[in-house]
Design an enzyme around this catalytic site. Sequence first.
Site, PDB file in Angstrom:
ATOM      1  N   CYS A   1       0.827  -1.208   0.000  1.00 54.86           N
ATOM      2  CA  CYS A   1       0.000   0.000   0.000  1.00 54.86           C
ATOM      3  C   CYS A   1       0.863   1.261   0.000  1.00 54.86           C
ATOM      4  O   CYS A   1       0.532   2.253  -0.654  1.00 54.86           O
ATOM      5  CB  CYS A   1      -0.926   0.017   1.215  1.00 54.86           C
TER       6      CYS A   1
ATOM      7  N   ARG B   1      -7.812  -4.023  -3.530  1.00 55.95           N
ATOM      8  CA  ARG B   1      -7.247  -2.866  -4.237  1.00 55.95           C
ATOM      9  C   ARG B   1      -8.148  -2.518  -5.428  1.00 55.95           C
ATOM     10  O   ARG B   1      -7.900  -2.920  -6.556  1.00 55.95           O
ATOM     11  CB  ARG B   1      -5.822  -3.180  -4.699  1.00 55.95           C
TER      12      ARG B   1
END
Length: 219
Positions: free
Chosen positions: A54, A131
């Site tokens: 991330c 995601r």
Amino acid sequence: METLETTTYTMPRIGDKAPDFKAMTTKGPIQFSEFAKDKWVLLFSHPADFTPVCTTEMCGFAEEQGNFECLNTKLLGLSIDSVHAHLGWVNNVKENTGTYLNFPIIADIDMHVAKLYGMLQPNESETAAVRAVFFIDPKQKIRLIMYYPLNVGRNMDEIMRALQGLQIADKHKVALPLNWKKGDKVIVPPPKTLAEMEERWADESLEKVDFYLAKKDLN
């Protein structure tokens, strides 16, 4: 008999109106419909703050933020973390990488927005968003959706290419071939009548594979 009320969330689809919501972000509270007014928006989720993949992705978005702004596009991140965790992570990333995540990140601790946009995939995780990337146009219509699992990072070049492609296709009323990149030839709509087909064959400016597949330069 007492029954429990449950809310059913339907995953938005391409062509749907982007669901509206209120949320607290690292830039303060927003109403999505106001935030998105007259702009393209990339709404993207990440599984959690202070995680390695991330961090690389959010830095990638931040480093391209100026280029997205040149395309009339706002960035809006999200994870199922508190605003305090977001702020701590933004500070940590800036200290360790020099990159400042200067776009709003939604604090979605109650998972309201994640559920609204189908960012929770129970067989992947019930508490972390996958995601996801939603490309939302200035009419607040969802135009493209990308989903990645928790352990595979996104491709920033592809996100930028897809955004440019959507905008160019809208502006010029064309389609885009395999592996198209900005500056490449585009596909013109196929003819719908014999007269249009004859006009197509006579047009020397086109690269013609067949009457239904022809390309042209936009330059």
